[in-house]
Scaffold this motif. Structure first.
Motif, PDB file in Angstrom:
ATOM      1  N   ASP A 184     -35.379  20.429 -80.216  1.00 58.79           N
ATOM      2  CA  ASP A 184     -35.051  21.123 -81.455  1.00 58.79           C
ATOM      3  C   ASP A 184     -35.421  22.589 -81.273  1.00 58.79           C
ATOM      4  N   GLY A 185     -35.411  23.364 -82.325  1.00 58.99           N
ATOM      5  CA  GLY A 185     -35.705  24.785 -82.226  1.00 58.99           C
ATOM      6  C   GLY A 185     -37.130  25.104 -81.817  1.00 58.99           C
ATOM      7  N   HIS A 186     -38.002  24.115 -81.850  1.00 56.00           N
ATOM      8  CA  HIS A 186     -39.424  24.343 -81.544  1.00 56.00           C
ATOM      9  C   HIS A 186     -39.861  23.790 -80.203  1.00 56.00           C
ATOM     10  N   GLY A 187     -39.037  22.975 -79.573  1.00 56.35           N
ATOM     11  CA  GLY A 187     -39.424  22.418 -78.288  1.00 56.35           C
ATOM     12  C   GLY A 187     -38.833  21.049 -78.057  1.00 56.35           C
ATOM     13  N   PHE A 188     -39.456  20.310 -77.142  1.00 55.29           N
ATOM     14  CA  PHE A 188     -38.962  19.006 -76.742  1.00 55.29           C
ATOM     15  C   PHE A 188     -39.601  17.896 -77.558  1.00 55.29           C
ATOM     16  N   LEU A 189     -38.827  16.821 -77.765  1.00 56.66           N
ATOM     17  CA  LEU A 189     -39.290  15.668 -78.535  1.00 56.66           C
ATOM     18  C   LEU A 189     -38.966  14.400 -77.765  1.00 56.66           C
ATOM     19  N   LEU A 190     -39.825  13.396 -77.913  1.00 56.98           N
ATOM     20  CA  LEU A 190     -39.516  12.057 -77.434  1.00 56.98           C
ATOM     21  C   LEU A 190     -39.237  11.217 -78.670  1.00 56.98           C
ATOM     22  N   LEU A 191     -37.983  10.791 -78.819  1.00 55.61           N
ATOM     23  CA  LEU A 191     -37.574   9.940 -79.937  1.00 55.61           C
ATOM     24  C   LEU A 191     -37.684   8.502 -79.445  1.00 55.61           C
ATOM     25  N   MET A 192     -38.759   7.842 -79.892  1.00 58.71           N
ATOM     26  CA  MET A 192     -39.106   6.538 -79.339  1.00 58.71           C
ATOM     27  C   MET A 192     -38.190   5.437 -79.856  1.00 58.71           C
ATOM     28  N   ASP A 193     -38.007   4.426 -79.036  1.00 57.45           N
ATOM     29  CA  ASP A 193     -37.139   3.309 -79.360  1.00 57.45           C
ATOM     30  C   ASP A 193     -37.579   2.605 -80.645  1.00 57.45           C
ATOM     31  N   GLY A 194     -38.878   2.555 -80.902  1.00 59.58           N
ATOM     32  CA  GLY A 194     -39.410   1.873 -82.082  1.00 59.58           C
ATOM     33  C   GLY A 194     -39.357   2.697 -83.349  1.00 59.58           C
ATOM     34  N   GLY A 195     -38.873   3.926 -83.281  1.00 58.92           N
ATOM     35  CA  GLY A 195     -38.711   4.739 -84.475  1.00 58.92           C
ATOM     36  C   GLY A 195     -39.651   5.919 -84.597  1.00 58.92           C
ATOM     37  N   GLY A 196     -40.714   5.992 -83.813  1.00 64.29           N
ATOM     38  CA  GLY A 196     -41.621   7.131 -83.878  1.00 64.29           C
ATOM     39  C   GLY A 196     -41.124   8.290 -83.044  1.00 64.29           C
ATOM     40  N   ARG A 197     -41.910   9.364 -83.049  1.00 61.41           N
ATOM     41  CA  ARG A 197     -41.554  10.508 -82.201  1.00 61.41           C
ATOM     42  C   ARG A 197     -42.810  11.275 -81.812  1.00 61.41           C
ATOM     43  N   TRP A 198     -42.751  11.874 -80.654  1.00 57.94           N
ATOM     44  CA  TRP A 198     -43.813  12.729 -80.126  1.00 57.94           C
ATOM     45  C   TRP A 198     -43.226  14.097 -79.825  1.00 57.94           C
ATOM     46  N   ARG A 199     -44.001  15.149 -80.079  1.00 54.51           N
ATOM     47  CA  ARG A 199     -43.679  16.463 -79.523  1.00 54.51           C
ATOM     48  C   ARG A 199     -44.223  16.438 -78.099  1.00 54.51           C
ATOM     49  N   LEU A 200     -43.511  17.076 -77.180  1.00 56.18           N
ATOM     50  CA  LEU A 200     -43.915  17.033 -75.777  1.00 56.18           C
ATOM     51  C   LEU A 200     -44.221  18.425 -75.252  1.00 56.18           C
ATOM     52  N   ASP A 201     -45.319  18.532 -74.510  1.00 54.71           N
ATOM     53  CA  ASP A 201     -45.675  19.773 -73.834  1.00 54.71           C
ATOM     54  C   ASP A 201     -45.163  19.665 -72.402  1.00 54.71           C
ATOM     55  N   ILE A 202     -43.902  20.112 -72.188  1.00 55.20           N
ATOM     56  CA  ILE A 202     -43.282  20.076 -70.863  1.00 55.20           C
ATOM     57  C   ILE A 202     -42.589  21.407 -70.605  1.00 55.20           C
ATOM     58  N   THR A 203     -42.196  21.600 -69.363  1.00 59.25           N
ATOM     59  CA  THR A 203     -41.511  22.839 -68.994  1.00 59.25           C
ATOM     60  C   THR A 203     -40.018  22.742 -69.285  1.00 59.25           C
ATOM     61  N   ARG A 204     -39.387  23.888 -69.348  1.00 58.31           N
ATOM     62  CA  ARG A 204     -37.944  23.924 -69.600  1.00 58.31           C
ATOM     63  C   ARG A 204     -37.139  23.332 -68.443  1.00 58.31           C
ATOM     64  N   SER A 205     -37.783  23.133 -67.301  1.00 55.26           N
ATOM     65  CA  SER A 205     -37.056  22.554 -66.165  1.00 55.26           C
ATOM     66  C   SER A 205     -36.629  21.113 -66.452  1.00 55.26           C
ATOM     67  N   GLN A 206     -37.207  20.498 -67.460  1.00 58.75           N
ATOM     68  CA  GLN A 206     -36.851  19.124 -67.821  1.00 58.75           C
ATOM     69  C   GLN A 206     -35.616  19.068 -68.719  1.00 58.75           C
ATOM     70  N   ARG A 207     -35.029  20.227 -68.983  1.00 59.85           N
ATOM     71  CA  ARG A 207     -33.861  20.323 -69.860  1.00 59.85           C
ATOM     72  C   ARG A 207     -32.730  19.384 -69.424  1.00 59.85           C
ATOM     73  N   LYS A 208     -32.620  19.151 -68.125  1.00 61.20           N
ATOM     74  CA  LYS A 208     -31.546  18.295 -67.608  1.00 61.20           C
ATOM     75  C   LYS A 208     -31.634  16.860 -68.121  1.00 61.20           C
ATOM     76  N   LEU A 209     -32.797  16.454 -68.622  1.00 60.28           N
ATOM     77  CA  LEU A 209     -32.982  15.092 -69.120  1.00 60.28           C
ATOM     78  C   LEU A 209     -32.725  14.954 -70.621  1.00 60.28           C
ATOM     79  N   VAL A 210     -32.438  16.048 -71.319  1.00 59.96           N
ATOM     80  CA  VAL A 210     -32.200  15.980 -72.765  1.00 59.96           C
ATOM     81  C   VAL A 210     -31.011  15.061 -73.030  1.00 59.96           C
ATOM     82  N   GLY A 211     -31.202  14.156 -73.965  1.00 62.20           N
ATOM     83  CA  GLY A 211     -30.174  13.179 -74.308  1.00 62.20           C
ATOM     84  C   GLY A 211     -30.265  11.894 -73.508  1.00 62.20           C
ATOM     85  N   GLU A 212     -31.116  11.886 -72.489  1.00 58.57           N
ATOM     86  CA  GLU A 212     -31.273  10.711 -71.626  1.00 58.57           C
ATOM     87  C   GLU A 212     -32.437   9.847 -72.097  1.00 58.57           C
TER      88      GLU A 212
END
Length: 87
Positions: free
Chosen positions: A16-44
């Motif tokens: 999102d506009g603030h950074g990366f998120l992990l949208l968990m299968d069970g319905g929760g979510r975490w904000r993630l402290d990762i580098t922008r190099s992980q951008r290739k995995l967005v949506g995966e």
């Protein structure tokens, strides 16, 4: 759950506009402290290994695509290499 607790979580990597998120299968979510190099995995679908740093923030140690083997860190690869070295 206390800060510093280890986590192994699975979900869809989002951004999102603030950074990366992990949208968990069970319905929760975490904000993630990762580098922008992980951008290739967005949506995966990904697996995240990390440590809880705040209420909803994980300091990520490793992130990889679900269904793939867990990648080694440089340290783990070096130990493996040195362990196989024979004099």
């Amino acid at each position: 759950m206390p800060r510093g607790a280890a986590h192994l979580e699975t979900g869809k990597l989002g951004h999102d506009g603030h950074g990366f998120l992990l949208l968990m299968d069970g319905g929760g979510r975490w904000r993630l402290d990762i580098t922008r190099s992980q951008r290739k995995l967005v949506g995966e679908q990904v697996i995240v290994r990390g440590t809880r740093a705040d209420f909803d923030l994980l300091d990520v140690h490793k992130i990889w695509q679900a269904g793939e083997p867990e990648p080694r860190t440089m340290y783990e690869a070096l130990i493996c290499l040195l362990g196989n070295f024979k004099t």
